[in-house]
Design a protein around this motif. Structure first.
Motif, PDB file in Angstrom:
ATOM      1  N   SER A  11      31.643   4.285 -24.307  1.00 17.36           N
ATOM      2  CA  SER A  11      32.337   3.096 -24.063  1.00 17.36           C
ATOM      3  C   SER A  11      32.867   2.749 -22.416  1.00 17.36           C
ATOM      4  O   SER A  11      33.202   1.627 -22.204  1.00 17.36           O
ATOM      5  N   SER A  12      32.745   3.840 -21.638  1.00 17.34           N
ATOM      6  CA  SER A  12      33.066   3.859 -20.387  1.00 17.34           C
ATOM      7  C   SER A  12      32.361   4.737 -19.381  1.00 17.34           C
ATOM      8  O   SER A  12      31.901   5.898 -19.974  1.00 17.34           O
ATOM      9  N   THR A  32      28.780   5.870 -28.737  1.00 15.79           N
ATOM     10  CA  THR A  32      30.019   6.250 -29.466  1.00 15.79           C
ATOM     11  C   THR A  32      31.266   5.707 -28.871  1.00 15.79           C
ATOM     12  O   THR A  32      31.351   6.209 -27.653  1.00 15.79           O
ATOM     13  N   SER A  33      32.456   5.426 -29.619  1.00 16.50           N
ATOM     14  CA  SER A  33      33.752   5.280 -29.075  1.00 16.50           C
ATOM     15  C   SER A  33      34.868   5.559 -30.264  1.00 16.50           C
ATOM     16  O   SER A  33      34.281   5.279 -31.417  1.00 16.50           O
ATOM     17  N   ALA A  48      31.492   3.712 -34.142  1.00 17.47           N
ATOM     18  CA  ALA A  48      32.650   4.559 -34.429  1.00 17.47           C
ATOM     19  C   ALA A  48      32.215   6.019 -34.454  1.00 17.47           C
ATOM     20  O   ALA A  48      31.625   6.545 -35.407  1.00 17.47           O
ATOM     21  N   LEU A  49      33.043   6.943 -33.673  1.00 18.11           N
ATOM     22  CA  LEU A  49      32.854   8.567 -33.669  1.00 18.11           C
ATOM     23  C   LEU A  49      34.064   9.038 -33.012  1.00 18.11           C
ATOM     24  O   LEU A  49      34.315   8.657 -31.715  1.00 18.11           O
ATOM     25  N   ASP A  50      34.659   9.952 -33.700  1.00 12.50           N
ATOM     26  CA  ASP A  50      35.932  10.822 -32.919  1.00 12.50           C
ATOM     27  C   ASP A  50      35.582  12.019 -33.245  1.00 12.50           C
ATOM     28  O   ASP A  50      35.451  12.499 -34.186  1.00 12.50           O
ATOM     29  N   LEU A  54      35.401  15.183 -38.515  1.00 11.86           N
ATOM     30  CA  LEU A  54      34.410  15.291 -38.870  1.00 11.86           C
ATOM     31  C   LEU A  54      33.755  14.188 -39.874  1.00 11.86           C
ATOM     32  O   LEU A  54      32.487  13.919 -39.508  1.00 11.86           O
ATOM     33  N   ASP A  55      34.412  13.660 -40.643  1.00 14.86           N
ATOM     34  CA  ASP A  55      33.985  12.640 -41.534  1.00 14.86           C
ATOM     35  C   ASP A  55      33.290  11.419 -40.443  1.00 14.86           C
ATOM     36  O   ASP A  55      32.275  10.901 -40.701  1.00 14.86           O
ATOM     37  N   THR A  56      33.994  11.188 -39.415  1.00 11.07           N
ATOM     38  CA  THR A  56      33.421  10.240 -38.622  1.00 11.07           C
ATOM     39  C   THR A  56      31.998  10.518 -37.707  1.00 11.07           C
ATOM     40  O   THR A  56      31.202   9.702 -37.568  1.00 11.07           O
TER      41      THR A  56
END
Length: 267
Positions: A11-12, A32-33, A48-50, A54-56
């Motif tokens: 994202s940046s 991803t962000s 979306a990913l964090d 793990l689920d994301t």
């Protein structure tokens, strides 16, 4: 056939520069962000990913595979900074930066590897740091996370070699990004024994980042790697003195190198 690329932390900063550049080269890029927004600002799809969840990670990778059927390149770029004297930095914050910079990157690799193994092809590029080649004062924990990722990469690339997968490190030096804004800063405590030296070094860090290289240079190296049949294990992207400092550490006696670092950081 266009390469399918996943870039974490897009994202940046460096991640956005890499994703934008690869998209312009005709790659199908998914950036991803943790909290995607203003998607119209990007030339690639932002999902979306964090790396701490793990689920994301699994949801993001499965989303790409459902749409594209393959994953050719993973750029493990998501990360965070941390500063502070080792003595005064909260241990929970130390664990947090290791969870993001090391274990988060490993978990994304784990999600990508089964598909790459199935394809018998794929490239994983781990974004580390020139800071990972030396213990920098007041940045020791950040240096340690990136050094650890470098070593994990060396091991993992041997393990996956027979599956047609390449894993490489790209270590940037100082780049003009907003990394300082997202960095965890141990406060400069009024009664700290490190107060003056730490504040001096915080000012130096911000000056170095503000005068850093254009993130486009990282994007160009990543593009080159994705088009190299047998890429190198380690790439360093930075100014001459940043890269030369790694050479000096290798050839100079430890205490001589330590004195050079102390002089550079006004200690």
């Amino acid at each position: 056939m266009s390469k399918i690329v996943l870039v974490t932390g897009a994202s940046s900063g460096i991640g956005k520069a890499i994703a934008t550049f690869l998209s312009a080269k005709g790659y199908i890029v998914y950036g991803t962000s943790r909290n995607p927004k203003n998607e119209k600002e990007f030339s690639f799809e932002l999902i979306a990913l964090d790396v701490l969840k793990l689920d994301t990670i699994n949801t993001a990778v499965n989303y790409i595979l459902e749409k594209e059927g393959r994953l050719d390149v993973l750029v493990n770029n998501a990360g965070m900074g941390i500063t502070g004297p080792v003595e005064e930095t909260p241990t929970d914050e130390m664990r947090a930066v290791f969870n993001t910079n090391l274990f988060g990157a490993i978990d994304v690799m784990k999600a990508a590897l089964p598909q790459m193994r199935k394809q018998n092809a794929g490239t994983i590029i781990n974004v580390t740091s020139i800071a990972g080649y030396m213990g920098l004062p007041f940045r020791g924990l950040y240096s340690a996370t990136k050094a650890a990722l470098e070593i994990v990469t060396e091991a993992a690339r041997i393990e996956v070699k027979n599956f047609g997968i390449e894993i490489v490190n790209v270590a940037p030096g100082d780049f003009a990004t907003n990394i300082a804004a997202g960095r965890y800063h141990t406060p400069v405590f009024e009664n700290s024994a490190y107060k003056e030296d730490y504040q001096t070094n915080l000012d130096l860090m911000d000056a170095h980042v503000g005068g850093g290289m254009n993130p486009l240079e990282m994007a160009k190296i990543v593009y080159k790697i994705t088009n190299t049949k047998r890429p190198k294990i380690h790439y360093k992207v930075g100014g001459f003195m940043e890269k030369f400092s790694i050479v000096l550490k290798r050839i100079l006696p430890d205490k001589v190198y330590e004195k050079l670092l102390m002089k550079h950081y006004k200690l």
